[in-house]
Write an enzyme that holds these catalytic residues in place. Structure first.
Site, mmCIF file in Angstrom:
data_model
loop_
_atom_site.group_PDB
_atom_site.id
_atom_site.type_symbol
_atom_site.label_atom_id
_atom_site.label_comp_id
_atom_site.label_asym_id
_atom_site.label_seq_id
_atom_site.Cartn_x
_atom_site.Cartn_y
_atom_site.Cartn_z
ATOM 1 N N HIS A 156 0.830 -1.210 0.000
ATOM 2 C CA HIS A 156 0.000 0.000 0.000
ATOM 3 C C HIS A 156 0.864 1.260 0.000
ATOM 4 O O HIS A 156 0.672 2.138 -0.835
ATOM 5 C CB HIS A 156 -0.936 -0.004 1.212
ATOM 6 C CG HIS A 156 -1.608 1.303 1.468
ATOM 7 N ND1 HIS A 156 -2.492 1.882 0.575
ATOM 8 C CD2 HIS A 156 -1.505 2.164 2.514
ATOM 9 C CE1 HIS A 156 -2.930 3.039 1.070
ATOM 10 N NE2 HIS A 156 -2.333 3.234 2.235
ATOM 11 N N HIS A 172 3.402 7.621 5.369
ATOM 12 C CA HIS A 172 2.151 8.298 5.742
ATOM 13 C C HIS A 172 1.338 7.588 6.821
ATOM 14 O O HIS A 172 0.546 8.224 7.503
ATOM 15 C CB HIS A 172 1.287 8.583 4.509
ATOM 16 C CG HIS A 172 0.533 7.417 3.980
ATOM 17 N ND1 HIS A 172 1.067 6.517 3.092
ATOM 18 C CD2 HIS A 172 -0.748 7.007 4.211
ATOM 19 C CE1 HIS A 172 0.164 5.604 2.797
ATOM 20 N NE2 HIS A 172 -0.949 5.875 3.453
ATOM 21 N N GLU A 197 0.103 6.889 12.557
ATOM 22 C CA GLU A 197 -1.245 6.394 12.842
ATOM 23 C C GLU A 197 -1.257 4.914 13.202
ATOM 24 O O GLU A 197 -1.927 4.494 14.146
ATOM 25 C CB GLU A 197 -2.098 6.644 11.603
ATOM 26 C CG GLU A 197 -3.568 6.400 11.770
ATOM 27 C CD GLU A 197 -4.314 6.868 10.531
ATOM 28 O OE1 GLU A 197 -4.980 6.014 9.923
ATOM 29 O OE2 GLU A 197 -4.233 8.061 10.183
ATOM 30 N N ASP A 198 -0.531 4.099 12.436
ATOM 31 C CA ASP A 198 -0.604 2.645 12.614
ATOM 32 C C ASP A 198 0.506 2.066 13.477
ATOM 33 O O ASP A 198 0.333 0.998 14.061
ATOM 34 C CB ASP A 198 -0.549 1.933 11.250
ATOM 35 C CG ASP A 198 -1.778 2.195 10.402
ATOM 36 O OD1 ASP A 198 -2.767 2.742 10.923
ATOM 37 O OD2 ASP A 198 -1.740 1.852 9.205
ATOM 38 N N ASP A 218 -3.676 8.061 -1.350
ATOM 39 C CA ASP A 218 -4.049 7.055 -0.355
ATOM 40 C C ASP A 218 -5.420 6.464 -0.674
ATOM 41 O O ASP A 218 -5.601 5.238 -0.676
ATOM 42 C CB ASP A 218 -4.047 7.699 1.038
ATOM 43 C CG ASP A 218 -4.370 6.724 2.148
ATOM 44 O OD1 ASP A 218 -3.871 5.586 2.128
ATOM 45 O OD2 ASP A 218 -5.127 7.118 3.068
#
Length: 187
Positions: A35, A61, A65-66, A122
């Site tokens: 991704h 990116h 967040e992850d 994205d």
């Protein structure tokens, strides 16, 4: 230019390490790295390779967040510009998912032009993934809702890069294939 290639390779390696155990939600459970590399390729192509920091931010990116990577760490490793771009597209995970999705949609138009490009790339990658390997537990309605939500987010990002918007539009236009894919699986 050589230095930019090294920095991009370092960001790719960093993303690979950070996302090593993460898989996509789709039926094929592809490595998550697929991704971020697709997002980076979309950005590199749309900018004709003229914005290496944006390509690096594309690779990174989802690290905040992850993977819980901090802003300071990204600043130290990849510079303030990259860290700012990643932070700008990072959702606040302490907010419930339905609210996060609404915020992403409503705040899209407030982002910087480069962050808007990241959002479009994205969402394009996510639509490609949903078309090629949808999650087994997602029914047709959920897939359609994701396509429509992505369209609404991208609507707030338009006007920054015609080539990137065209690639998104082509992916969005394929939404009818979702039903074909489901019918083929059922047969």
């Amino acid at each position: 230019m050589g230095n930019d290639i090294v920095r991009i390779a370092e960001a790719l390696d960093y993303a690979a390490v950070k996302h090593v155990h993460q898989r996509r939600k789709g039926e094929l459970a592809e490595p998550y790295l697929n991704h971020v590399t697709e997002v980076a390729r979309l950005i590199a192509t749309a900018t004709e390779g003229k914005d290496p920091n944006l390509v690096i931010a594309a690779l990174l990116h989802d690290t905040m967040e992850d993977q819980g990577v901090g802003y300071d760490e990204l600043c130290l490793r990849f510079g303030e510009d990259v860290a700012n771009l990643v932070q700008e597209v990072t959702d606040d995970m302490s907010i419930p998912k339905p609210e996060r999705k609404l915020l992403q949609q409503f705040n899209a138009s407030l982002k910087s032009p480069r962050a808007k490009m990241l959002r479009i790339a994205d969402k394009t990658s996510n639509l490609h993934s949903l078309l090629n390997s949808p999650p087994k537990h997602w029914d047709m309605e959920r897939k359609r809702e994701y396509f429509e939500w992505s369209r609404r987010v991208v609507e707030g990002c338009r006007g920054v890069n015609a080539a990137l918007e065209t690639v998104f539009d082509a992916a969005y236009q394929r939404r009818g294939e979702l039903e074909s894919f489901s019918l083929q699986r059922a047969a």
